[in-house]
Design an enzyme around this catalytic site. Structure first.
Site, short mmCIF file in Angstrom:
data_model
loop_
_atom_site.label_atom_id
_atom_site.label_comp_id
_atom_site.label_asym_id
_atom_site.label_seq_id
_atom_site.Cartn_x
_atom_site.Cartn_y
_atom_site.Cartn_z
N LEU A 29 -33.14 -21.92 4.20
CA LEU A 29 -32.17 -23.01 3.80
C LEU A 29 -30.77 -22.49 4.36
CD1 LEU A 29 -31.78 -25.59 2.09
CD2 LEU A 29 -31.64 -24.11 0.04
N ASP A 30 -30.11 -23.36 4.96
CA ASP A 30 -28.71 -22.99 5.48
C ASP A 30 -27.84 -22.39 4.45
OD1 ASP A 30 -29.28 -24.21 8.04
OD2 ASP A 30 -28.37 -26.13 7.45
N SER A 31 -26.87 -21.49 4.83
CA SER A 31 -25.96 -20.74 4.08
C SER A 31 -25.15 -21.76 3.29
CB SER A 31 -25.26 -19.81 4.91
OG SER A 31 -24.24 -20.44 5.72
#
Length: 350
Positions: free
Chosen positions: A120-122
């Protein structure tokens, strides 16, 4: 009379002889020293009992931690990467169990395996599924199912990362775009489609992530378009320049690419402003994702029990045998599954 008086004198003398004798400073000091020594000895004994009880308690928690096995979900906030969040979770569990401890023997070496499935993207938040123990072996097979996201896009701005964290590379007008325009093109992005993944991604070139190469300023060629699946796509809200999408998709799909492609299809440009993963496999944000204050051994054990019913029967874990000894030393590793099934699993040790 004289006899009486003679009897009285010894009586008076006796009273004087039995009167309390004042304590000297030396006597008081000796008494105080004795009391202090006794209190100190009691404190040492109490501390020894407390320390022994603490060691027993830590050993019990360590045994429980090492016996955990299965799949559960945590709530990832905006900011940390998925790998950083996994490290934070691991450190909390190790600290609670007092592991590793120099007081334990090395008769039996145990390994704590913990990993996440689906990066999951930061800049995104939401459900992050975690496997622990033998549960790490289930991540690939059970998380190949659908994921659900709520994405807020911003029209009129394009960035190099395709989201709000990047550098603006282009700006275009959006004032003539209507809600009907957006709804009218969503069908083009539904079903089995081809999608070009973003340059800032976990995909690799020569063993290194494209995002890492981009940050170094190296020239990176875009990956070719590849087949992906969108099960459902709908517009939830439109308040120019912002629009909110509800997306359910398969593995390997990039919401950032979707939003960017929608902007291009509308003869404008767009980037992702906010992204929340509300579902990953059978795990939902509301029901299953543990917030950070619930990242304890007991809470995770309860979550594993609760989530075991979500696993397909063929993936259900058999109950593991209890540990034979509490005298264990820990080495730990975690397994990180990349965003697509086409990439190799990455195993890291600490």
């Amino acid at each position: 009379m004289a006899a009486v008086e003679a009897a009285v004198v010894p009586s008076s003398s006796l009273e004087r002889d039995t009167a309390p004798v004042p304590r000297t400073a030396g006597t008081a000091a000796a008494t105080a020293a004795t009391s202090s020594a006794t209190a100190a000895a009691a404190a040492v004994a109490a501390a020894a009992r407390t320390g022994s009880e603490a060691r027993v308690s830590k050993a019990a928690m360590a045994t429980k931690l090492l016996s955990l096995s299965g799949v559960f979900a945590v709530h990832k906030p905006k900011g940390p990467t998925s790998a950083e969040l996994l490290n934070r979770l691991k450190e909390k569990l190790l600290a609670e169990a007092g592991m590793p401890s120099p007081e334990w023997t090395k008769r039996k070496k145990q390994t704590l395996k913990i990993g996440h499935g689906g990066t999951l993207d930061s800049a995104a938040r939401g459900v992050l599924v975690v496997g622990i123990g033998r549960g790490t072996k289930l991540l690939t097979s059970m998380l190949s199912g659908s994921k659900r996201y709520i994405a807020i896009g911003e029209l009129g701005k394009a960035t190099d990362t395709l989201d709000s964290t990047g550098r603006i590379t282009e700006e275009k007008p959006y004032d003539k775009i209507t809600q009907e325009d957006i709804e009218g093109i969503l069908q083009k992005f539904t079903g089995n489609i081809m999608q070009v993944p973003p340059l800032y991604s976990a995909l690799k070139k020569d063993g290194q992530r494209l995002s890492t190469l981009m940050k170094r300023g190296e020239v990176v060629e875009a990956k070719p378009a590849r087949p992906v699946t969108v099960y459902s796509l709908s517009l939830q809200k439109f308040q120019p320049p912002f629009f909110t999408l509800d997306v359910e998709c398969g593995g390997g799909f990039y919401i950032r690419s979707l939003v960017s492609d929608i902007g291009k299809e509308l003869s404008s440009c767009a980037n992702v402003l906010e992204l929340t993963r509300t579902k990953q496999g059978p795990f939902t944000l509301e029901e299953h994702a543990l917030p950070e204050d619930k990242w304890t051994i007991d809470d995770i054990a309860q979550s594993l029990e609760h989530c075991s019913s979500l696993l397909p029967a063929e993936l259900a874990l058999k109950k593991s045998k209890p540990e034979e000894s509490n005298e264990q030393v820990l080495s730990c590793e975690y397994i990180t599954l990349n965003e697509t099934k086409r990439e190799d699993d990455v195993i890291k040790s600490c």
